[in-house]
Design a protein around this motif. Sequence first.
Motif, mmCIF file in Angstrom:
data_model
loop_
_atom_site.group_PDB
_atom_site.id
_atom_site.type_symbol
_atom_site.label_atom_id
_atom_site.label_comp_id
_atom_site.label_asym_id
_atom_site.label_seq_id
_atom_site.Cartn_x
_atom_site.Cartn_y
_atom_site.Cartn_z
ATOM 1 N N UNK A 10 -1.023 -58.550 -90.741
ATOM 2 C CA UNK A 10 -2.243 -58.586 -91.527
ATOM 3 C C UNK A 10 -2.291 -59.686 -92.564
ATOM 4 N N UNK A 11 -1.599 -60.775 -92.302
ATOM 5 C CA UNK A 11 -1.649 -61.900 -93.228
ATOM 6 C C UNK A 11 -2.392 -63.059 -92.580
ATOM 7 N N UNK A 12 -2.934 -63.891 -93.425
ATOM 8 C CA UNK A 12 -3.613 -65.078 -92.937
ATOM 9 C C UNK A 12 -2.898 -66.297 -93.499
ATOM 10 N N UNK A 13 -3.262 -67.418 -92.986
ATOM 11 C CA UNK A 13 -2.680 -68.647 -93.495
ATOM 12 C C UNK A 13 -1.460 -69.132 -92.733
ATOM 13 N N UNK A 14 -1.108 -68.477 -91.626
ATOM 14 C CA UNK A 14 -0.003 -68.960 -90.807
ATOM 15 C C UNK A 14 -0.425 -70.271 -90.175
ATOM 16 N N UNK A 15 0.277 -71.339 -90.511
ATOM 17 C CA UNK A 15 -0.093 -72.673 -90.039
ATOM 18 C C UNK A 15 0.402 -72.963 -88.631
ATOM 19 N N UNK A 16 1.291 -72.146 -88.133
ATOM 20 C CA UNK A 16 1.819 -72.355 -86.798
ATOM 21 C C UNK A 16 3.009 -73.300 -86.788
ATOM 22 N N UNK A 17 3.605 -73.421 -85.632
ATOM 23 C CA UNK A 17 4.749 -74.305 -85.439
ATOM 24 C C UNK A 17 4.270 -75.535 -84.686
ATOM 25 N N UNK A 64 7.104 -53.020 -81.414
ATOM 26 C CA UNK A 64 7.186 -53.654 -82.726
ATOM 27 C C UNK A 64 6.032 -53.218 -83.608
ATOM 28 N N UNK A 65 4.849 -53.133 -83.045
ATOM 29 C CA UNK A 65 3.685 -52.713 -83.830
ATOM 30 C C UNK A 65 3.898 -51.317 -84.412
ATOM 31 N N UNK A 66 4.389 -50.396 -83.601
ATOM 32 C CA UNK A 66 4.667 -49.031 -84.084
ATOM 33 C C UNK A 66 5.741 -49.048 -85.166
ATOM 34 N N UNK A 67 6.791 -49.839 -84.958
ATOM 35 C CA UNK A 67 7.853 -49.968 -85.963
ATOM 36 C C UNK A 67 7.283 -50.494 -87.281
ATOM 37 N N UNK A 68 6.469 -51.521 -87.193
ATOM 38 C CA UNK A 68 5.894 -52.121 -88.405
ATOM 39 C C UNK A 68 5.025 -51.102 -89.145
ATOM 40 N N UNK A 69 4.227 -50.360 -88.424
ATOM 41 C CA UNK A 69 3.376 -49.345 -89.052
ATOM 42 C C UNK A 69 4.236 -48.270 -89.707
ATOM 43 N N UNK A 112 2.071 -66.839 -80.335
ATOM 44 C CA UNK A 112 2.469 -65.439 -80.460
ATOM 45 C C UNK A 112 2.667 -65.056 -81.918
ATOM 46 N N UNK A 113 3.383 -65.871 -82.692
ATOM 47 C CA UNK A 113 3.576 -65.520 -84.099
ATOM 48 C C UNK A 113 2.249 -65.510 -84.852
ATOM 49 N N UNK A 114 1.314 -66.344 -84.465
ATOM 50 C CA UNK A 114 -0.014 -66.305 -85.071
ATOM 51 C C UNK A 114 -0.705 -64.977 -84.807
ATOM 52 N N UNK A 115 -0.600 -64.497 -83.560
ATOM 53 C CA UNK A 115 -1.166 -63.192 -83.218
ATOM 54 C C UNK A 115 -0.485 -62.082 -84.009
ATOM 55 N N UNK A 116 0.827 -62.130 -84.079
ATOM 56 C CA UNK A 116 1.586 -61.094 -84.791
ATOM 57 C C UNK A 116 1.208 -61.083 -86.268
ATOM 58 N N UNK A 117 1.115 -62.264 -86.863
ATOM 59 C CA UNK A 117 0.776 -62.346 -88.288
ATOM 60 C C UNK A 117 -0.618 -61.792 -88.550
ATOM 61 N N UNK A 118 -1.574 -62.098 -87.705
ATOM 62 C CA UNK A 118 -2.939 -61.637 -87.967
ATOM 63 C C UNK A 118 -3.206 -60.220 -87.473
ATOM 64 N N UNK A 119 -2.672 -59.836 -86.319
ATOM 65 C CA UNK A 119 -2.992 -58.533 -85.735
ATOM 66 C C UNK A 119 -2.119 -57.396 -86.241
#
Length: 117
Positions: free
Chosen positions: A40-47, A99-104, A30-37
């Motif tokens: 907008x960052x890349x490089x999340x190595x995951x848990x 959350x997506x709307x809040x972030x935007x 989920x955090x990988x999806x949140x980071x990329x979608x």
Amino acid sequence: MKIIEAINYIDELKPNGYSQPMKVRWLSLLDGKIMSEIIGTTGFAGYDDDTPLDTELTVPYPYDEVYTYWLEAQIDYANGEYPRYNNSMAMFNTAYSAFERYHIRTNVGKGTKFKFF
């Protein structure tokens, strides 16, 4: 919310037989999806198994309910409880979109010029 807080919450809310490492993996996805979608960052190595359980998850309060809805949905799917899974995913999708709307609202568009066609 920390990894262990999400896991403890879902274990109390919805007792299950899935291991802590499995739930960490689900949270990582989920955090990988949140980071990329969304972020907008890349490089999340995951848990993984070496990630400290007091690691802070990406989504802040009060939008962090996205994690418990996600875990609930993963448990329902793994159990083959598809009507429950559908309900859990509906709750998850609502929280994810909030959350997506809040972030935007709070992070995107400051100083950005939009071109309308």
